[in-house]
Design a protein around this motif. Structure first.
Motif, PDB file in Angstrom:
ATOM      1  N   LYS A  63      -1.267   1.706   8.041  1.00 38.11           N
ATOM      2  CA  LYS A  63      -0.223   1.050   9.202  1.00 38.11           C
ATOM      3  C   LYS A  63      -1.186   0.431  10.377  1.00 38.11           C
ATOM      4  O   LYS A  63      -0.273  -0.400  11.008  1.00 38.11           O
ATOM      5  N   GLY A  64      -2.360   0.318  10.106  1.00 37.38           N
ATOM      6  CA  GLY A  64      -3.222  -0.110  11.155  1.00 37.38           C
ATOM      7  C   GLY A  64      -4.244  -1.273  10.570  1.00 37.38           C
ATOM      8  O   GLY A  64      -3.977  -2.351   9.806  1.00 37.38           O
ATOM      9  N   LYS A  65      -5.561  -0.805  10.530  1.00 35.86           N
ATOM     10  CA  LYS A  65      -6.449  -1.775   9.929  1.00 35.86           C
ATOM     11  C   LYS A  65      -6.668  -1.729   8.608  1.00 35.86           C
ATOM     12  O   LYS A  65      -7.290  -2.806   8.069  1.00 35.86           O
ATOM     13  N   HIS A  66      -6.007  -0.881   7.736  1.00 35.20           N
ATOM     14  CA  HIS A  66      -5.975  -1.096   6.394  1.00 35.20           C
ATOM     15  C   HIS A  66      -4.627  -1.505   5.920  1.00 35.20           C
ATOM     16  O   HIS A  66      -4.348  -1.484   4.772  1.00 35.20           O
ATOM     17  N   LYS A  67      -3.795  -2.245   6.764  1.00 35.51           N
ATOM     18  CA  LYS A  67      -2.573  -2.585   6.213  1.00 35.51           C
ATOM     19  C   LYS A  67      -2.654  -3.808   5.335  1.00 35.51           C
ATOM     20  O   LYS A  67      -3.315  -4.861   5.834  1.00 35.51           O
ATOM     21  N   GLY A  68      -1.707  -4.139   4.568  1.00 31.23           N
ATOM     22  CA  GLY A  68      -1.680  -5.352   3.767  1.00 31.23           C
ATOM     23  C   GLY A  68      -2.704  -5.546   2.784  1.00 31.23           C
ATOM     24  O   GLY A  68      -3.887  -4.406   2.851  1.00 31.23           O
ATOM     25  N   VAL A  69      -2.913  -6.713   1.951  1.00 27.50           N
ATOM     26  CA  VAL A  69      -4.021  -6.771   1.222  1.00 27.50           C
ATOM     27  C   VAL A  69      -5.291  -7.074   1.866  1.00 27.50           C
ATOM     28  O   VAL A  69      -6.525  -6.639   1.410  1.00 27.50           O
ATOM     29  N   LEU A  70      -5.468  -7.831   2.970  1.00 24.96           N
ATOM     30  CA  LEU A  70      -6.841  -7.771   3.903  1.00 24.96           C
ATOM     31  C   LEU A  70      -7.089  -6.360   4.039  1.00 24.96           C
ATOM     32  O   LEU A  70      -8.201  -6.208   4.063  1.00 24.96           O
ATOM     33  N   GLY A  71      -6.117  -5.847   4.641  1.00 25.39           N
ATOM     34  CA  GLY A  71      -6.657  -4.396   5.098  1.00 25.39           C
ATOM     35  C   GLY A  71      -6.975  -3.516   4.014  1.00 25.39           C
ATOM     36  O   GLY A  71      -8.106  -2.869   4.264  1.00 25.39           O
ATOM     37  N   LEU A  72      -6.449  -3.802   2.849  1.00 23.82           N
ATOM     38  CA  LEU A  72      -7.154  -2.831   1.600  1.00 23.82           C
ATOM     39  C   LEU A  72      -8.559  -3.441   1.094  1.00 23.82           C
ATOM     40  O   LEU A  72      -9.262  -2.737   0.910  1.00 23.82           O
TER      41      LEU A  72
END
Length: 338
Positions: A63-72
Protein backbone atom coordinates in the motif's frame (compact mmCIF):
# COMPACT_ATOMS: atom_id res chain seq x y z
CA UNK A 1 20.18 -26.27 -12.77
CA UNK A 2 21.82 -27.25 -9.46
CA UNK A 3 19.57 -27.92 -6.52
CA UNK A 4 18.29 -24.61 -5.15
CA UNK A 5 19.38 -23.62 -1.67
CA UNK A 6 17.46 -20.37 -1.28
CA UNK A 7 13.72 -20.28 -2.02
CA UNK A 8 11.76 -17.06 -2.28
CA UNK A 9 8.19 -17.65 -1.07
CA UNK A 10 5.39 -15.28 -2.08
CA UNK A 11 2.20 -15.07 0.01
CA UNK A 12 0.94 -11.55 0.69
CA UNK A 13 -2.44 -12.19 2.35
CA UNK A 14 -4.97 -12.99 3.80
CA UNK A 15 -4.32 -13.78 7.46
CA UNK A 16 -5.65 -17.35 7.39
CA UNK A 17 -3.91 -18.18 4.12
CA UNK A 18 -0.59 -16.85 5.41
CA UNK A 19 -1.00 -18.79 8.66
CA UNK A 20 -1.56 -21.95 6.63
CA UNK A 21 1.93 -21.61 5.12
CA UNK A 22 3.55 -21.94 8.55
CA UNK A 23 3.13 -25.71 9.18
CA UNK A 24 4.19 -26.38 5.59
CA UNK A 25 7.34 -24.26 5.94
CA UNK A 26 8.08 -25.85 9.31
CA UNK A 27 7.91 -29.30 7.72
CA UNK A 28 9.97 -28.12 4.74
CA UNK A 29 12.80 -26.66 6.79
CA UNK A 30 12.80 -29.59 9.24
CA UNK A 31 12.97 -32.18 6.48
CA UNK A 32 15.32 -30.11 4.30
CA UNK A 33 17.55 -28.22 6.77
CA UNK A 34 19.94 -27.18 4.01
CA UNK A 35 17.37 -24.75 2.64
CA UNK A 36 17.14 -21.03 3.25
CA UNK A 37 13.66 -19.52 2.94
CA UNK A 38 12.69 -15.89 2.47
CA UNK A 39 8.96 -15.22 2.82
CA UNK A 40 7.67 -12.11 1.08
CA UNK A 41 4.54 -11.00 2.91
CA UNK A 42 3.06 -8.06 4.79
CA UNK A 43 5.03 -6.82 7.78
CA UNK A 44 2.03 -7.45 10.03
CA UNK A 45 2.43 -11.22 9.57
CA UNK A 46 6.10 -11.37 10.56
CA UNK A 47 5.37 -12.86 14.04
CA UNK A 48 3.92 -15.97 12.36
CA UNK A 49 7.38 -17.01 11.22
CA UNK A 50 9.64 -15.97 14.08
CA UNK A 51 10.20 -19.49 15.45
CA UNK A 52 10.96 -21.16 12.11
CA UNK A 53 14.57 -22.19 11.47
CA UNK A 54 16.23 -20.77 8.34
CA UNK A 55 13.17 -18.64 7.55
CA UNK A 56 13.28 -14.86 7.27
CA UNK A 57 10.55 -12.42 6.30
CA UNK A 58 10.89 -9.63 3.75
CA UNK A 59 8.11 -7.10 4.25
CA UNK A 60 6.18 -6.06 1.15
CA UNK A 61 4.64 -2.61 1.53
CA UNK A 62 1.90 -3.12 -1.04
CA UNK A 63 0.00 0.00 0.00
CA UNK A 64 3.09 2.19 0.06
CA UNK A 65 6.43 2.00 -1.72
CA UNK A 66 5.62 -1.34 -3.37
CA UNK A 67 2.18 -0.31 -4.63
CA UNK A 68 1.31 -0.81 -8.30
CA UNK A 69 3.53 -2.05 -11.13
CA UNK A 70 6.29 0.47 -10.43
CA UNK A 71 6.26 -0.47 -6.76
CA UNK A 72 6.49 -4.17 -7.61
CA UNK A 73 9.43 -3.40 -9.88
CA UNK A 74 11.15 -1.68 -6.93
CA UNK A 75 10.36 -4.70 -4.78
CA UNK A 76 11.83 -7.04 -7.39
CA UNK A 77 15.09 -5.08 -7.40
CA UNK A 78 15.28 -5.25 -3.61
CA UNK A 79 14.65 -8.99 -3.63
CA UNK A 80 17.23 -9.73 -6.33
CA UNK A 81 19.90 -8.52 -3.93
CA UNK A 82 19.06 -11.52 -1.71
CA UNK A 83 20.34 -13.90 -4.42
CA UNK A 84 17.52 -16.42 -4.21
CA UNK A 85 17.53 -19.40 -6.55
CA UNK A 86 13.86 -20.17 -7.23
CA UNK A 87 10.41 -18.78 -6.48
CA UNK A 88 7.52 -20.55 -4.75
CA UNK A 89 4.40 -18.55 -5.51
CA UNK A 90 1.89 -19.63 -2.87
CA UNK A 91 -0.52 -16.83 -3.80
CA UNK A 92 -0.97 -16.94 -7.59
CA UNK A 93 -2.56 -13.53 -8.02
CA UNK A 94 -1.86 -10.62 -10.37
CA UNK A 95 0.68 -9.05 -7.98
CA UNK A 96 2.72 -12.22 -7.67
CA UNK A 97 2.59 -12.80 -11.42
CA UNK A 98 3.88 -9.30 -12.14
CA UNK A 99 6.64 -9.74 -9.57
CA UNK A 100 7.69 -13.04 -11.15
CA UNK A 101 7.82 -11.34 -14.55
CA UNK A 102 10.55 -9.10 -13.18
CA UNK A 103 12.47 -12.22 -12.11
CA UNK A 104 12.98 -13.26 -15.72
CA UNK A 105 15.26 -16.28 -15.87
CA UNK A 106 14.42 -17.54 -12.38
CA UNK A 107 12.49 -20.78 -12.07
CA UNK A 108 9.09 -20.20 -10.48
CA UNK A 109 6.29 -22.59 -9.53
CA UNK A 110 2.88 -21.23 -8.66
CA UNK A 111 0.05 -22.53 -6.52
CA UNK A 112 -2.64 -24.58 -8.24
CA UNK A 113 -5.77 -23.23 -6.58
CA UNK A 114 -7.96 -25.99 -8.00
CA UNK A 115 -10.50 -23.54 -9.34
CA UNK A 116 -12.30 -26.09 -11.52
CA UNK A 117 -12.76 -28.54 -8.64
CA UNK A 118 -13.90 -25.80 -6.30
CA UNK A 119 -16.42 -24.53 -8.83
CA UNK A 120 -17.78 -28.06 -9.20
CA UNK A 121 -18.09 -28.25 -5.41
CA UNK A 122 -19.95 -24.95 -5.00
CA UNK A 123 -22.25 -25.53 -7.97
CA UNK A 124 -23.33 -28.92 -6.67
CA UNK A 125 -21.71 -31.02 -9.40
CA UNK A 126 -20.21 -33.14 -6.67
CA UNK A 127 -19.74 -33.11 -2.91
CA UNK A 128 -16.44 -34.56 -1.78
CA UNK A 129 -13.23 -33.63 0.00
CA UNK A 130 -10.84 -31.65 -2.19
CA UNK A 131 -7.09 -31.41 -1.72
CA UNK A 132 -6.23 -29.29 1.31
CA UNK A 133 -4.62 -25.90 0.91
CA UNK A 134 -1.70 -27.16 2.99
CA UNK A 135 -1.11 -29.95 0.50
CA UNK A 136 -1.45 -27.52 -2.41
CA UNK A 137 1.31 -25.44 -0.82
CA UNK A 138 3.42 -28.57 -0.34
CA UNK A 139 2.90 -29.48 -4.01
CA UNK A 140 4.63 -26.23 -5.02
CA UNK A 141 7.79 -27.23 -3.15
CA UNK A 142 7.50 -30.76 -4.55
CA UNK A 143 7.61 -29.26 -8.04
CA UNK A 144 10.77 -27.41 -7.01
CA UNK A 145 12.37 -30.70 -6.00
CA UNK A 146 11.55 -30.86 -2.28
CA UNK A 147 8.99 -33.38 -1.11
CA UNK A 148 7.24 -32.66 2.20
CA UNK A 149 5.56 -35.10 4.57
CA UNK A 150 2.80 -33.28 6.46
CA UNK A 151 1.50 -36.34 8.31
CA UNK A 152 3.81 -36.17 11.34
CA UNK A 153 4.01 -32.48 12.27
CA UNK A 154 6.31 -30.98 14.87
CA UNK A 155 5.12 -28.08 17.02
CA UNK A 156 7.02 -25.80 19.35
CA UNK A 157 6.41 -25.46 23.05
CA UNK A 158 3.89 -22.79 24.17
CA UNK A 159 5.35 -19.31 24.31
CA UNK A 160 6.19 -17.78 27.67
CA UNK A 161 3.44 -15.69 29.21
CA UNK A 162 4.58 -12.43 30.80
CA UNK A 163 2.86 -10.87 33.81
CA UNK A 164 0.69 -8.67 31.60
CA UNK A 165 -0.69 -11.65 29.70
CA UNK A 166 -1.25 -13.82 32.76
CA UNK A 167 -4.21 -11.63 33.69
CA UNK A 168 -6.17 -13.02 30.74
CA UNK A 169 -6.19 -16.48 32.33
CA UNK A 170 -8.86 -16.11 34.99
CA UNK A 171 -8.03 -19.20 37.04
CA UNK A 172 -4.82 -21.24 37.11
CA UNK A 173 -6.85 -24.28 38.10
CA UNK A 174 -9.00 -24.33 34.97
CA UNK A 175 -8.25 -25.29 31.39
CA UNK A 176 -8.51 -22.42 28.91
CA UNK A 177 -10.63 -22.21 25.78
CA UNK A 178 -10.18 -19.49 23.17
CA UNK A 179 -13.27 -18.38 21.26
CA UNK A 180 -13.13 -16.35 18.06
CA UNK A 181 -16.80 -15.79 17.15
CA UNK A 182 -16.32 -13.56 14.09
CA UNK A 183 -15.33 -13.97 10.45
CA UNK A 184 -14.98 -11.88 7.30
CA UNK A 185 -18.54 -12.62 6.13
CA UNK A 186 -21.71 -12.76 8.22
CA UNK A 187 -22.77 -15.98 6.49
CA UNK A 188 -19.87 -17.74 8.24
CA UNK A 189 -20.90 -16.59 11.73
CA UNK A 190 -22.61 -18.49 14.49
CA UNK A 191 -25.41 -16.24 15.83
CA UNK A 192 -24.10 -14.24 18.75
CA UNK A 193 -27.08 -15.10 20.97
CA UNK A 194 -26.35 -18.78 20.50
CA UNK A 195 -22.63 -18.22 21.08
CA UNK A 196 -23.55 -16.37 24.23
CA UNK A 197 -25.34 -19.51 25.44
CA UNK A 198 -22.24 -21.59 24.65
CA UNK A 199 -20.05 -19.18 26.63
CA UNK A 200 -22.49 -19.16 29.54
CA UNK A 201 -22.22 -22.94 29.76
CA UNK A 202 -18.50 -23.54 29.32
CA UNK A 203 -17.35 -20.57 31.42
CA UNK A 204 -18.69 -22.39 34.48
CA UNK A 205 -15.85 -24.90 34.24
CA UNK A 206 -13.23 -23.35 31.96
CA UNK A 207 -11.38 -20.09 31.41
CA UNK A 208 -12.64 -18.41 28.24
CA UNK A 209 -10.55 -15.92 26.25
CA UNK A 210 -12.32 -14.05 23.46
CA UNK A 211 -10.69 -12.91 20.22
CA UNK A 212 -11.92 -10.30 17.72
CA UNK A 213 -11.02 -7.12 15.91
CA UNK A 214 -13.25 -4.24 14.78
CA UNK A 215 -14.95 -1.69 17.02
CA UNK A 216 -18.34 -3.40 16.78
CA UNK A 217 -16.79 -6.77 17.64
CA UNK A 218 -14.87 -5.31 20.57
CA UNK A 219 -18.07 -3.86 22.05
CA UNK A 220 -19.80 -7.26 21.88
CA UNK A 221 -16.84 -9.07 23.39
CA UNK A 222 -16.48 -6.52 26.18
CA UNK A 223 -20.11 -7.07 27.10
CA UNK A 224 -19.61 -10.83 27.21
CA UNK A 225 -16.61 -10.32 29.49
CA UNK A 226 -18.74 -8.27 31.86
CA UNK A 227 -21.63 -10.72 31.87
CA UNK A 228 -19.78 -13.94 32.76
CA UNK A 229 -17.15 -15.09 35.23
CA UNK A 230 -13.91 -16.62 33.91
CA UNK A 231 -14.30 -14.72 30.62
CA UNK A 232 -11.69 -12.28 29.32
CA UNK A 233 -11.33 -10.55 25.96
CA UNK A 234 -8.05 -9.65 24.28
CA UNK A 235 -9.72 -7.71 21.46
CA UNK A 236 -8.12 -4.31 20.95
CA UNK A 237 -5.73 -4.85 23.86
CA UNK A 238 -2.82 -6.79 22.40
CA UNK A 239 -0.59 -6.85 19.33
CA UNK A 240 -0.37 -9.92 17.11
CA UNK A 241 2.73 -11.30 18.81
CA UNK A 242 1.01 -11.14 22.19
CA UNK A 243 -2.15 -12.75 20.84
CA UNK A 244 -0.07 -15.60 19.44
CA UNK A 245 1.52 -16.09 22.85
CA UNK A 246 -1.95 -16.35 24.38
CA UNK A 247 -3.15 -18.76 21.69
CA UNK A 248 -0.10 -21.00 22.14
CA UNK A 249 -1.13 -21.52 25.78
CA UNK A 250 -4.75 -22.45 25.09
CA UNK A 251 -6.07 -25.95 25.60
CA UNK A 252 -8.57 -25.50 22.78
CA UNK A 253 -9.71 -22.91 20.23
CA UNK A 254 -13.32 -22.58 19.05
CA UNK A 255 -13.55 -20.49 15.88
CA UNK A 256 -15.45 -19.90 12.71
CA UNK A 257 -13.96 -20.67 9.29
CA UNK A 258 -11.51 -17.81 9.90
CA UNK A 259 -7.92 -16.72 10.44
CA UNK A 260 -8.01 -17.39 14.18
CA UNK A 261 -8.63 -21.07 13.54
CA UNK A 262 -5.55 -21.26 11.33
CA UNK A 263 -3.38 -19.34 13.79
CA UNK A 264 -4.30 -21.79 16.55
CA UNK A 265 -3.71 -24.78 14.29
CA UNK A 266 -0.28 -23.56 13.17
CA UNK A 267 0.67 -23.48 16.85
CA UNK A 268 -0.43 -27.08 17.37
CA UNK A 269 -3.62 -26.35 19.27
CA UNK A 270 -6.83 -28.37 19.11
CA UNK A 271 -9.29 -26.39 16.98
CA UNK A 272 -13.05 -26.88 16.76
CA UNK A 273 -14.51 -24.96 13.84
CA UNK A 274 -18.07 -23.88 13.04
CA UNK A 275 -19.06 -23.69 9.36
CA UNK A 276 -21.97 -21.78 7.84
CA UNK A 277 -22.29 -21.55 4.05
CA UNK A 278 -18.69 -22.70 3.54
CA UNK A 279 -17.51 -26.27 4.06
CA UNK A 280 -14.18 -27.96 4.95
CA UNK A 281 -14.44 -30.04 1.76
CA UNK A 282 -13.09 -26.98 -0.10
CA UNK A 283 -9.73 -27.58 1.55
CA UNK A 284 -9.56 -24.80 4.11
CA UNK A 285 -9.93 -26.78 7.32
CA UNK A 286 -7.30 -25.92 9.97
CA UNK A 287 -4.10 -27.94 9.89
CA UNK A 288 -3.86 -31.38 11.49
CA UNK A 289 -7.39 -31.47 12.92
CA UNK A 290 -9.65 -34.57 12.92
CA UNK A 291 -12.60 -34.35 10.55
CA UNK A 292 -15.11 -34.42 13.40
CA UNK A 293 -13.63 -31.22 14.87
CA UNK A 294 -15.42 -29.38 12.03
CA UNK A 295 -19.07 -28.72 12.92
CA UNK A 296 -20.97 -28.04 9.72
CA UNK A 297 -24.41 -26.66 8.98
CA UNK A 298 -27.22 -29.14 8.36
CA UNK A 299 -27.24 -29.92 4.63
CA UNK A 300 -30.70 -31.45 4.85
CA UNK A 301 -31.93 -27.93 5.62
CA UNK A 302 -29.34 -26.20 3.42
CA UNK A 303 -28.55 -28.63 0.58
CA UNK A 304 -26.68 -26.08 -1.54
CA UNK A 305 -23.81 -25.80 0.96
CA UNK A 306 -21.09 -24.95 0.20
CA UNK A 307 -22.55 -22.00 -1.66
CA UNK A 308 -19.13 -20.40 -2.14
CA UNK A 309 -15.51 -20.94 -1.16
CA UNK A 310 -15.16 -17.79 0.94
CA UNK A 311 -18.70 -17.30 2.21
CA UNK A 312 -19.35 -14.18 0.14
CA UNK A 313 -22.11 -15.75 -1.99
CA UNK A 314 -25.22 -17.54 -0.84
CA UNK A 315 -28.91 -17.80 -1.80
CA UNK A 316 -31.65 -16.12 0.17
CA UNK A 317 -32.39 -17.91 3.41
CA UNK A 318 -28.87 -19.28 3.84
CA UNK A 319 -27.42 -16.33 5.76
CA UNK A 320 -28.01 -18.06 9.12
CA UNK A 321 -27.13 -21.60 8.09
CA UNK A 322 -24.68 -21.98 10.98
CA UNK A 323 -27.59 -21.66 13.41
CA UNK A 324 -28.64 -25.19 12.45
CA UNK A 325 -25.79 -26.37 14.71
CA UNK A 326 -27.17 -26.51 18.22
CA UNK A 327 -25.51 -24.96 21.23
CA UNK A 328 -25.62 -28.38 22.90
CA UNK A 329 -23.69 -29.91 20.01
CA UNK A 330 -20.92 -27.33 20.36
CA UNK A 331 -20.70 -27.63 24.14
CA UNK A 332 -20.67 -31.41 23.93
CA UNK A 333 -17.87 -31.37 21.36
CA UNK A 334 -15.80 -28.98 23.48
CA UNK A 335 -16.12 -31.19 26.57
CA UNK A 336 -15.31 -34.28 24.48
CA UNK A 337 -12.20 -32.76 22.91
CA UNK A 338 -10.68 -30.83 25.78
Amino acid sequence: MPNPKHILVLRFSAMGDVAMTVPVLRALTTQHPELKITVVTRAFFKPFFEDLENVTVYAADLKGKHKGVLGLYKLSKELKVLHFDVVADLHNVLRSKILKFFFLGKKAVQLDKGRAEKKALTTGKYFKQLKTTHQRYADVFEALGFSINLSDPIFFKPKKINDNLKDFFSSKNLKTIGIAPFAAHDSKLYPIDKMRAVIADISKNYNVILFGGGAKEIAILNQLEQDFSNVKTVAGKLNLEEELAIISNLDLMLAMDSGNAHMAAMLGKKVITIWGVTHPFAGFAPFNQPDDFALTADRTQFPLIPTSIYGNKFPEGYENAASSISEATIVSKIKEVI
